[in-house]
Scaffold this active site. Structure first.
Site, PDB file in Angstrom:
ATOM      1  N   LEU A 180      -2.166   9.819  16.936  1.00 18.41           N
ATOM      2  CA  LEU A 180      -2.755   8.483  16.807  1.00 18.41           C
ATOM      3  C   LEU A 180      -2.045   7.456  17.680  1.00 18.41           C
ATOM      4  CD1 LEU A 180      -3.190   8.600  12.921  1.00 18.41           C
ATOM      5  CD2 LEU A 180      -4.955   8.998  14.651  1.00 18.41           C
ATOM      6  N   ILE A 231       7.456   5.091   5.129  1.00 16.24           N
ATOM      7  CA  ILE A 231       6.209   4.735   5.841  1.00 16.24           C
ATOM      8  C   ILE A 231       5.100   5.755   5.538  1.00 16.24           C
ATOM      9  CG2 ILE A 231       5.156   4.489   8.139  1.00 16.24           C
ATOM     10  CD1 ILE A 231       7.843   3.354   9.088  1.00 16.24           C
ATOM     11  N   LYS A 272     -14.780  27.302   8.860  1.00 18.36           N
ATOM     12  CA  LYS A 272     -15.737  26.328   9.391  1.00 18.36           C
ATOM     13  C   LYS A 272     -16.437  26.922  10.611  1.00 18.36           C
ATOM     14  CE  LYS A 272     -15.900  21.868  11.719  1.00 18.36           C
ATOM     15  NZ  LYS A 272     -15.190  20.687  12.193  1.00 18.36           N
ATOM     16  N   ALA A 289     -10.631  18.521   9.045  1.00 20.51           N
ATOM     17  CA  ALA A 289     -11.577  19.406   9.730  1.00 20.51           C
ATOM     18  C   ALA A 289     -11.095  19.639  11.159  1.00 20.51           C
ATOM     19  CB  ALA A 289     -12.968  18.777   9.742  1.00 20.51           C
ATOM     20  N   VAL A 295      -0.657   9.282   7.781  1.00 16.38           N
ATOM     21  CA  VAL A 295      -2.016   8.769   7.590  1.00 16.38           C
ATOM     22  C   VAL A 295      -2.741   9.564   6.492  1.00 16.38           C
ATOM     23  CG1 VAL A 295      -3.110  10.126   9.407  1.00 16.38           C
ATOM     24  CG2 VAL A 295      -4.038   7.923   8.872  1.00 16.38           C
ATOM     25  N   VAL A 329      13.105   4.145  12.066  1.00 14.95           N
ATOM     26  CA  VAL A 329      13.556   3.655  13.375  1.00 14.95           C
ATOM     27  C   VAL A 329      13.328   2.147  13.392  1.00 14.95           C
ATOM     28  CG1 VAL A 329      13.164   3.729  15.874  1.00 14.95           C
ATOM     29  CG2 VAL A 329      12.931   5.824  14.511  1.00 14.95           C
ATOM     30  N   SER A 338       9.928   8.801   8.520  1.00 15.48           N
ATOM     31  CA  SER A 338      10.283   7.885   7.447  1.00 15.48           C
ATOM     32  C   SER A 338       9.407   8.152   6.223  1.00 15.48           C
ATOM     33  CB  SER A 338      10.082   6.454   7.951  1.00 15.48           C
ATOM     34  OG  SER A 338       9.920   5.582   6.865  1.00 15.48           O
ATOM     35  N   THR A 341     -12.000  16.021  16.419  1.00 20.51           N
ATOM     36  CA  THR A 341     -11.310  16.292  17.686  1.00 20.51           C
ATOM     37  C   THR A 341      -9.834  15.883  17.724  1.00 20.51           C
ATOM     38  OG1 THR A 341     -12.397  14.252  18.386  1.00 20.51           O
ATOM     39  CG2 THR A 341     -13.288  16.306  19.231  1.00 20.51           C
TER      40      THR A 341
HETATM   41  C1  LIG Z   1     -10.359   8.331   8.687  1.00 18.32           C
HETATM   42  C2  LIG Z   1      -9.768   9.411   9.508  1.00 18.32           C
HETATM   43  C3  LIG Z   1     -10.244  10.719   9.383  1.00 18.32           C
HETATM   44  C4  LIG Z   1      -9.728  11.746  10.188  1.00 18.32           C
HETATM   45  N1  LIG Z   1     -10.235  13.003  10.108  1.00 18.32           N
HETATM   46  C5  LIG Z   1      -9.819  13.946  10.990  1.00 18.32           C
HETATM   47  C6  LIG Z   1     -10.382  15.246  11.002  1.00 18.32           C
HETATM   48  O1  LIG Z   1     -11.231  15.585  10.183  1.00 18.32           O
HETATM   49  N2  LIG Z   1      -9.942  16.116  11.930  1.00 18.32           N
HETATM   50  C7  LIG Z   1      -8.981  15.783  12.849  1.00 18.32           C
HETATM   51  O2  LIG Z   1      -8.651  16.604  13.721  1.00 18.32           O
HETATM   52  N3  LIG Z   1      -8.393  14.587  12.806  1.00 18.32           N
HETATM   53  C8  LIG Z   1      -8.793  13.662  11.925  1.00 18.32           C
HETATM   54  N4  LIG Z   1      -8.201  12.440  11.911  1.00 18.32           N
HETATM   55  C9  LIG Z   1      -7.050  12.195  12.771  1.00 18.32           C
HETATM   56  C10 LIG Z   1      -5.805  12.810  12.136  1.00 18.32           C
HETATM   57  O3  LIG Z   1      -5.621  12.303  10.848  1.00 18.32           O
HETATM   58  C11 LIG Z   1      -4.583  12.489  12.996  1.00 18.32           C
HETATM   59  O4  LIG Z   1      -4.845  12.814  14.328  1.00 18.32           O
HETATM   60  C12 LIG Z   1      -3.427  13.321  12.551  1.00 18.32           C
HETATM   61  O5  LIG Z   1      -3.189  13.156  11.191  1.00 18.32           O
HETATM   62  C13 LIG Z   1      -2.189  12.946  13.311  1.00 18.32           C
HETATM   63  O6  LIG Z   1      -1.638  11.767  12.862  1.00 18.32           O
HETATM   64  P1  LIG Z   1      -0.252  11.377  13.449  1.00 18.32           P
HETATM   65  O7  LIG Z   1       0.721  12.458  13.178  1.00 18.32           O
HETATM   66  O8  LIG Z   1      -0.430  10.934  14.853  1.00 18.32           O
HETATM   67  O9  LIG Z   1       0.133  10.050  12.630  1.00 18.32           O
HETATM   68  P2  LIG Z   1       0.593   9.861  11.101  1.00 18.32           P
HETATM   69  O10 LIG Z   1       0.071  10.878  10.190  1.00 18.32           O
HETATM   70  O11 LIG Z   1       0.301   8.423  10.770  1.00 18.32           O
HETATM   71  O12 LIG Z   1       2.168  10.048  11.147  1.00 18.32           O
HETATM   72  C14 LIG Z   1       3.022   9.040  11.652  1.00 18.32           C
HETATM   73  C15 LIG Z   1       4.460   9.429  11.384  1.00 18.32           C
HETATM   74  O13 LIG Z   1       5.301   8.487  12.026  1.00 18.32           O
HETATM   75  C16 LIG Z   1       6.311   8.090  11.137  1.00 18.32           C
HETATM   76  N5  LIG Z   1       6.781   6.754  11.500  1.00 18.32           N
HETATM   77  C17 LIG Z   1       6.025   5.675  11.826  1.00 18.32           C
HETATM   78  N6  LIG Z   1       6.832   4.632  12.086  1.00 18.32           N
HETATM   79  C18 LIG Z   1       8.119   5.066  11.941  1.00 18.32           C
HETATM   80  C19 LIG Z   1       9.392   4.470  12.056  1.00 18.32           C
HETATM   81  N7  LIG Z   1       9.544   3.172  12.361  1.00 18.32           N
HETATM   82  N8  LIG Z   1      10.478   5.213  11.823  1.00 18.32           N
HETATM   83  C20 LIG Z   1      10.372   6.527  11.491  1.00 18.32           C
HETATM   84  N9  LIG Z   1       9.186   7.156  11.360  1.00 18.32           N
HETATM   85  C21 LIG Z   1       8.076   6.422  11.583  1.00 18.32           C
HETATM   86  C22 LIG Z   1       5.661   8.148   9.768  1.00 18.32           C
HETATM   87  O14 LIG Z   1       6.631   8.245   8.760  1.00 18.32           O
HETATM   88  C23 LIG Z   1       4.841   9.427   9.920  1.00 18.32           C
HETATM   89  O15 LIG Z   1       5.680  10.534   9.637  1.00 18.32           O
HETATM   90  C24 LIG Z   1      -8.681  11.435  11.097  1.00 18.32           C
HETATM   91  C25 LIG Z   1      -8.168  10.135  11.165  1.00 18.32           C
HETATM   92  C26 LIG Z   1      -8.704   9.126  10.392  1.00 18.32           C
HETATM   93  C27 LIG Z   1      -8.130   7.746  10.491  1.00 18.32           C
END
Ligand SMILES: Cc1cc2nc3c(=O)[nH]c(=O)nc-3n(C[C@H](O)[C@H](O)[C@H](O)COP(=O)(O)OP(=O)(O)OC[C@H]3O[C@@H](n4cnc5c(N)ncnc54)[C@H](O)[C@@H]3O)c2cc1C
Length: 513
Positions: free
Chosen positions: A337, A46, A82, A54, A49, A189, A43, A348
């Site tokens: 996440l 939405i 790195k 890194a 993050v 969704v 979406s 990590t």
């Molecule tokens: C402060 C911080 C620093 C970080 N630094 C690091 C780092 O240095 N190194 C590292 O390895 N990791 C780091 N991370 C973790 C890393 O950012 C995440 O593991 C990575 O970005 C994966 O995120 P994700 O894809 O799980 O979630 P997100 O990036 O949040 O993606 C979620 C997806 O789900 C979709 N979605 C949600 N709800 C719906 C819905 N109802 N319908 C349709 N789509 C939906 C959204 O549109 C989006 O596309 C960090 C995290 C934080 C919070």
């Protein structure tokens, strides 16, 4: 044609696109003989993050496995190299150590290097353990070169990872995945329909009214945990008593300094600050515990510490450390996440996504009507993923617990708290004789534990008897020989910034966000 598994991924962040790219590639989604069809729903409304810059060296294996061209990937994601992470002011104020992606010295006559180092220290040798790490020395001198493939070479004793723009990486993988048969749908969704018999997810309903059915659903919806949490109610195990930081404020800034080949983690009063150099900007963030510091105070503190003009407004992120009790439940697997969160102290999270994908590929269920995964596969997957999370958790707790800082309630709390027995045992083993158990599965290697133990003043009280077999003069000579060899080789390495210019300079406009 064999029956194909219909896989639906919810989420187009780093987790969603890494998963889509790997499944499409490995299961040949675009071929008639392929094992699956992959559909990804994300979406735009939405969003993602948008942090996570890194990484650990495993990401190179992931990219290599997909056949990505490294220089192109680095140009496209404005990446730098790195060699490890510098921890400044952790343990005690004024201290600095590097956790490198590489070894310290090497074993001699069957005893680990730390045993010899420990004996030499008792004999009055003052060189820090860092002098025996090629990766640390290269990092401290801002040098970079590819490791040697010759195991006899001292230049084979390290690995490397990247700092990159995570949104650009997701976009790069999206292009790769779509070219290999992944079908993307933009939309929100709004409902997950469950089978009345099994409770499994049968279909997702989008805001447009479209229904998307599937066999296997992968929840990459980020902190929302749309399927695994909201629908299937897989419980959350809370680790905040050990890891109380629950907020981060993040902002990128300009920088005139050449990019360092390492991430920096600098401890502050109620948390710590990251500094991640990309080719065109520096990523900054302050991770802190909101019970000890307000969001406003943390934002002000971070802005005051920036080395250059802020690129945009600071972003606040709220989270809690922990993981799902079951990352795979029924026909749904959570990654990224949605499956768990551990603060980015050791970079990590992307690694945890990568291993989740690897385990899924190894334990992939067979299609069937009605589709129902073998619960033994599910249990094995959960065992492996739990182990990965638990090990990272203990390693992170060590950074907080082994501290002698006097400023701030966070440091007092984490120093005095009870830690998990698994960590306590590890610390005791190291303190007694410098022993570090080598894991067969999961992070981290003995060299990583050694770096953090020594960096945070958890020192061995004695050494192995085997290390006494080497005559004293020989011991001192061998150690100084190792140091000299490392120093001489590092001096011949190219500077990190020059290496990037020659290999993968990004053509991005200056200061592009
Ligand atoms: C402060 C911080 C620093 C970080 N630094 C690091 C780092 O240095 N190194 C590292 O390895 N990791 C780091 N991370 C973790 C890393 O950012 C995440 O593991 C990575 O970005 C994966 O995120 P994700 O894809 O799980 O979630 P997100 O990036 O949040 O993606 C979620 C997806 O789900 C979709 N979605 C949600 N709800 C719906 C819905 N109802 N319908 C349709 N789509 C939906 C959204 O549109 C989006 O596309 C960090 C995290 C934080 C919070």
């Amino acid at each position: 044609m064999q029956p194909r598994l219909n896989i639906v991924i919810v989420g187009g962040g780093t987790a969603g696109w890494m998963c889509a790219a790997a499944l499409a590639h490995d299961l040949k989604a675009d071929r008639p003989e392929g094992l699956c069809n992959v559909r990804l729903i994300e979406s735009d409304e939405i969003g993602t993050v948008g942090v996570g810059e890194a990484t650990l060296p495993h990401i190179k294996d992931f990219n290599d496995h997909l056949g990505l061209n490294e220089a192109e990937f680095m140009r496209r994601t404005r990446a730098t190299f790195k060699l490890g992470i510098e921890f400044a002011d952790w343990g005690r104020k004024g201290g600095s150590y590097i956790h490198p992606f590489g070894d310290f010295g090497h074993a001699i006559n069957g005893a680990e290097f730390v045993q010899y180092w420990s004996r030499a220290r008792d004999l009055g040798e003052t060189a820090s353990i860092e002098a025996y790490s090629y990766a640390v020395q290269a990092a401290r001198h801002h040098r970079f070169d590819f490791p040697s493939e010759d195991p006899a070479s001292i230049k084979s004793t390290y690995a490397y990872a990247y700092h990159f723009d995570a949104s650009l990486y997701a976009a790069f993988l999206r292009e790769f995945a779509e070219a290999r048969g992944v079908r993307r749908t933009q939309g929100r969704v709004v409902e997950a329909r469950q089978s009345p018999e099994s409770g499994d997810i049968a279909a997702l309903v989008l805001q447009s009214g479209e229904e998307v059915a599937g066999d296997l659903f992968i929840d990459c919806s980020g902190f929302r945990a749309l399927l695994i949490g909201q629908t299937l109610k897989s419980e959350w195990q809370d680790w905040t008593p050990w890891l109380p930081c629950d907020r981060a404020v993040a902002v990128a800034c300009d920088s005139d300094a050449p990019p360092t080949p390492y991430t920096q983690s600098i401890a502050l009063e109620e948390g710590w600050r990251w500094r991640i150099p990309l080719q065109h900007r520096v990523g900054n963030g302050y991770v802190f515990a909101s019970r000890f510091l307000s969001e406003e105070a943390a934002t002000e503190r971070l802005l005051g510490l920036l080395e250059g003009r802020a690129q945009g407004a600071p972003r606040l992120l709220r989270f809690g450390a922990g993981r799902r009790l079951q990352s795979w439940r029924g026909n749904c697997i959570a990654m990224g996440l949605a499956s768990g969160f551990l603060e980015p102290l050791e970079s990590t999270s992307i690694y945890l996504i990568q291993v989740a994908i690897t385990h899924l590929l190894q334990l992939l269920p067979k299609p069937g009507h009605p589709f129902r995964p073998d619960t033994r596969l599910t249990a094995e997957y959960n065992r492996r993923v739990d182990l990965e999370y638990d090990r990272v958790r203990d390693f992170l707790i060590l950074h907080y617990h082994a501290n002698a800082r006097e400023d701030g309630a966070l440091w007092r709390h984490t120093r005095e708290m009870d830690v998990p027995d698994s960590l306590l045992e590890k610390m005791e083993q190291f303190r007694s004789r410098g022993y570090i158990h080598r894991y067969r599965e999961g992070l981290f290697s003995p060299a990583s534990w050694l770096a953090v133990f020594m960096g945070q003043d958890v020192a061995p009280r004695g050494h192995d008897r085997l290390a006494d077999l080497l005559p004293e003069a020989q011991l001192i000579e061998r150690l100084s020989g190792m140091r000299r060899r490392i120093a001489a080789n590092v001096e011949d390495m190219p500077r990190h910034d020059a290496f990037i210019r020659g290999y993968c300079a990004s053509t991005a406009p200056e200061n592009a966000a």
